[in-house]
Design a protein around this motif. Structure first.
Motif, PDB file in Angstrom:
ATOM      1  N   ASP A  10     -29.102   5.671  35.686  1.00 53.09           N
ATOM      2  CA  ASP A  10     -27.651   5.838  36.334  1.00 53.09           C
ATOM      3  C   ASP A  10     -26.818   5.014  34.612  1.00 53.09           C
ATOM      4  N   GLN A  11     -28.670   4.989  33.639  1.00 58.11           N
ATOM      5  CA  GLN A  11     -27.390   3.563  32.958  1.00 58.11           C
ATOM      6  C   GLN A  11     -27.654   4.106  31.269  1.00 58.11           C
ATOM      7  N   ALA A  12     -28.643   4.771  30.734  1.00 59.85           N
ATOM      8  CA  ALA A  12     -28.629   5.428  30.626  1.00 59.85           C
ATOM      9  C   ALA A  12     -29.900   6.421  29.946  1.00 59.85           C
ATOM     10  N   VAL A  13     -29.935   7.325  28.559  1.00 58.48           N
ATOM     11  CA  VAL A  13     -31.191   8.250  28.168  1.00 58.48           C
ATOM     12  C   VAL A  13     -32.128   8.044  28.749  1.00 58.48           C
ATOM     13  N   GLN A  14     -32.723   8.417  29.408  1.00 58.42           N
ATOM     14  CA  GLN A  14     -34.033   8.672  29.621  1.00 58.42           C
ATOM     15  C   GLN A  14     -35.301   9.257  28.290  1.00 58.42           C
ATOM     16  N   PHE A  15     -36.183   8.801  28.604  1.00 54.54           N
ATOM     17  CA  PHE A  15     -37.484   8.502  27.768  1.00 54.54           C
ATOM     18  C   PHE A  15     -38.809   9.168  28.206  1.00 54.54           C
ATOM     19  N   ALA A  16     -39.531  10.271  28.128  1.00 50.24           N
ATOM     20  CA  ALA A  16     -40.687  10.142  28.630  1.00 50.24           C
ATOM     21  C   ALA A  16     -41.209   9.788  28.399  1.00 50.24           C
ATOM     22  N   GLU A  17     -42.416   9.662  28.988  1.00 46.08           N
ATOM     23  CA  GLU A  17     -44.197   8.999  28.900  1.00 46.08           C
ATOM     24  C   GLU A  17     -43.590   6.982  28.613  1.00 46.08           C
ATOM     25  N   LEU A  18     -42.349   7.145  28.609  1.00 43.47           N
ATOM     26  CA  LEU A  18     -42.240   5.401  28.572  1.00 43.47           C
ATOM     27  C   LEU A  18     -41.439   4.342  30.018  1.00 43.47           C
ATOM     28  N   PRO A  19     -41.548   3.296  30.030  1.00 39.22           N
ATOM     29  CA  PRO A  19     -41.767   2.622  30.881  1.00 39.22           C
ATOM     30  C   PRO A  19     -40.826   2.212  31.830  1.00 39.22           C
ATOM     31  N   GLU A  20     -39.892   1.791  32.339  1.00 42.13           N
ATOM     32  CA  GLU A  20     -38.521   1.571  32.057  1.00 42.13           C
ATOM     33  C   GLU A  20     -38.351   0.779  31.676  1.00 42.13           C
ATOM     34  N   ILE A  21     -36.734   0.360  31.027  1.00 38.98           N
ATOM     35  CA  ILE A  21     -36.131  -0.426  29.941  1.00 38.98           C
ATOM     36  C   ILE A  21     -35.216  -1.290  30.523  1.00 38.98           C
ATOM     37  N   LYS A  22     -35.965  -2.887  30.095  1.00 40.96           N
ATOM     38  CA  LYS A  22     -35.013  -3.332  30.948  1.00 40.96           C
ATOM     39  C   LYS A  22     -34.103  -4.079  29.714  1.00 40.96           C
ATOM     40  N   ILE A  23     -32.869  -4.673  30.255  1.00 39.06           N
ATOM     41  CA  ILE A  23     -31.658  -4.228  29.456  1.00 39.06           C
ATOM     42  C   ILE A  23     -31.538  -5.833  29.757  1.00 39.06           C
ATOM     43  N   VAL A  24     -30.862  -6.550  28.228  1.00 37.65           N
ATOM     44  CA  VAL A  24     -31.134  -8.102  28.581  1.00 37.65           C
ATOM     45  C   VAL A  24     -29.416  -8.161  27.915  1.00 37.65           C
ATOM     46  N   ARG A  25     -28.744  -8.685  28.037  1.00 37.26           N
ATOM     47  CA  ARG A  25     -27.344  -9.290  27.701  1.00 37.26           C
ATOM     48  C   ARG A  25     -27.899 -10.654  27.701  1.00 37.26           C
ATOM     49  N   HIS A  26     -27.575 -10.872  26.634  1.00 36.00           N
ATOM     50  CA  HIS A  26     -27.590 -12.218  26.106  1.00 36.00           C
ATOM     51  C   HIS A  26     -26.056 -12.828  25.418  1.00 36.00           C
ATOM     52  N   ALA A  27     -25.890 -14.116  25.521  1.00 31.46           N
ATOM     53  CA  ALA A  27     -24.679 -14.209  24.391  1.00 31.46           C
ATOM     54  C   ALA A  27     -24.686 -14.808  23.565  1.00 31.46           C
ATOM     55  N   ILE A  41     -40.629  -2.072  27.685  1.00 34.63           N
ATOM     56  CA  ILE A  41     -40.033  -2.405  26.739  1.00 34.63           C
ATOM     57  C   ILE A  41     -38.412  -3.550  27.486  1.00 34.63           C
ATOM     58  N   ARG A  42     -38.363  -3.635  26.450  1.00 38.35           N
ATOM     59  CA  ARG A  42     -37.028  -4.886  26.502  1.00 38.35           C
ATOM     60  C   ARG A  42     -36.062  -5.092  25.275  1.00 38.35           C
ATOM     61  N   LEU A  43     -34.782  -4.068  25.922  1.00 38.10           N
ATOM     62  CA  LEU A  43     -33.866  -4.431  25.247  1.00 38.10           C
ATOM     63  C   LEU A  43     -32.816  -5.313  25.065  1.00 38.10           C
ATOM     64  N   THR A  44     -32.796  -6.478  24.207  1.00 37.32           N
ATOM     65  CA  THR A  44     -31.364  -7.273  24.120  1.00 37.32           C
ATOM     66  C   THR A  44     -30.338  -7.034  23.468  1.00 37.32           C
ATOM     67  N   VAL A  45     -29.098  -6.326  24.202  1.00 39.05           N
ATOM     68  CA  VAL A  45     -27.498  -6.546  23.341  1.00 39.05           C
ATOM     69  C   VAL A  45     -26.594  -7.884  23.790  1.00 39.05           C
ATOM     70  N   PRO A  46     -25.551  -7.972  22.938  1.00 36.91           N
ATOM     71  CA  PRO A  46     -24.485  -8.627  22.649  1.00 36.91           C
ATOM     72  C   PRO A  46     -24.163  -8.281  24.247  1.00 36.91           C
ATOM     73  N   LEU A  47     -23.231  -9.701  25.236  1.00 38.89           N
ATOM     74  CA  LEU A  47     -22.808  -8.934  26.044  1.00 38.89           C
ATOM     75  C   LEU A  47     -22.144  -8.166  26.287  1.00 38.89           C
ATOM     76  N   ARG A  48     -20.857  -7.623  25.045  1.00 40.93           N
ATOM     77  CA  ARG A  48     -19.742  -7.203  25.146  1.00 40.93           C
ATOM     78  C   ARG A  48     -20.090  -5.025  24.738  1.00 40.93           C
ATOM     79  N   CYS A  49     -21.343  -4.913  24.851  1.00 41.91           N
ATOM     80  CA  CYS A  49     -21.878  -3.948  23.837  1.00 41.91           C
ATOM     81  C   CYS A  49     -21.288  -3.021  25.217  1.00 41.91           C
ATOM     82  N   SER A  50     -21.341  -1.651  24.543  1.00 45.73           N
ATOM     83  CA  SER A  50     -20.791  -0.722  26.175  1.00 45.73           C
ATOM     84  C   SER A  50     -21.877   0.275  26.173  1.00 45.73           C
ATOM     85  N   GLN A  51     -22.082   0.856  27.688  1.00 48.50           N
ATOM     86  CA  GLN A  51     -22.931   1.714  27.719  1.00 48.50           C
ATOM     87  C   GLN A  51     -23.132   2.511  26.591  1.00 48.50           C
TER      88      GLN A  51
END
Length: 237
Positions: A10-27, A41-51
């Motif tokens: 529901d949040q983004a594209v899927q990647f075969a063979e990869l684990p769930e990707i944790k999205i961290v919104r950081h100020a 796998i961790r993805l750090t993004v700005p607070l206002r970053c769009s889906q």
């Protein structure tokens, strides 16, 4: 850190063979940043970053993610190190795994480290943390005097995404895992944080101060960005 969300269909594209990707919104995040660890796998993004921006970024990073994840998995199944190189020692220390009544025993004169074979990853990391707390603050103090860049105090931690930091009060934090890196890389990180005691930003004046004490800082910065802690560092949280 404002929020952590599980990366799913529901949040983004899927990647075969990869684990769930944790999205961290950081100020404090100013750009999207991926970090691949042995178990996540961790993805750090700005607070206002769009889906939509997140999806586009992950789409462009798909091949890199797959390659890096596969390399991490190969490392994960490899054997524990027989030697450790530490930033302030000229020779590597031999690591011996055996039954012990304590987590580890270190004989610096013999250049040998005995590690308990019960949960060895955890005890190996415990040694590195102990070594870092003993040696990094003294190293920073010596460099501070040599560069004439005084600081308030030094703490040793193990943050997820930063190798060091300097507060407005000139308190400096260094990542414990730095002791596993070459001395020139450790020195660059220390110089970088000490320079923040004069310039609390990344302005031209700041980088000029870094250059004053590390003429090859750009090379060292590049090397730092392309290094990672060993898989056993992340084995047990």
């Amino acid at each position: 850190m404002k929020s952590v969300a599980q990366f799913n269909a529901d949040q983004a594209v899927q990647f075969a063979e990869l684990p769930e990707i944790k999205i961290v919104r950081h100020a404090r995040a100013v750009r999207l940043r991926l970090r691949v660890e042995p178990n996540t796998i961790r993805l750090t993004v700005p607070l206002r970053c769009s889906q939509k921006q997140i999806q586009h970024f992950l789409g462009q990073s798909e091949q890199w993610l797959l390659d890096t994840w596969q390399q991490q998995q190969k490392q994960k199944v490899s054997t524990l190190p027989a030697e450790l190189s530490l930033f302030n020692l000229d020779q590597s220390i031999q690591v011996i795994y055996q039954s012990l009544d304590r987590p580890f025993i270190f004989h610096i004169a013999q250049q040998q480290l005995w590690v308990s074979d019960q949960q060895p990853e955890q005890h190996l990391k415990a040694f590195v943390l102990s070594y870092a707390k003993e040696h990094l603050p003294d190293y920073l103090q010596q460099l501070s005097r040599a560069c004439d860049l005084p600081f308030a105090k030094c703490t040793i931690r193990q943050p997820k995404t930063r190798w060091g930091s300097c507060s407005a009060k000139h308190d400096i934090m260094l990542h414990a895992g730095l002791v596993l890196f070459p001395p020139e890389i450790v020195r660059y990180v220390a110089v970088h944080e000490l320079a923040h005691t004069r310039h609390f930003d990344h302005s031209a004046k700041f980088w000029a101060k870094v250059y004053q004490h590390d003429a090859n800082f750009q090379q060292h910065r590049y090397q730092l960005k392309n290094r990672a802690l060993p898989y056993w560092w992340h084995a047990l949280k």
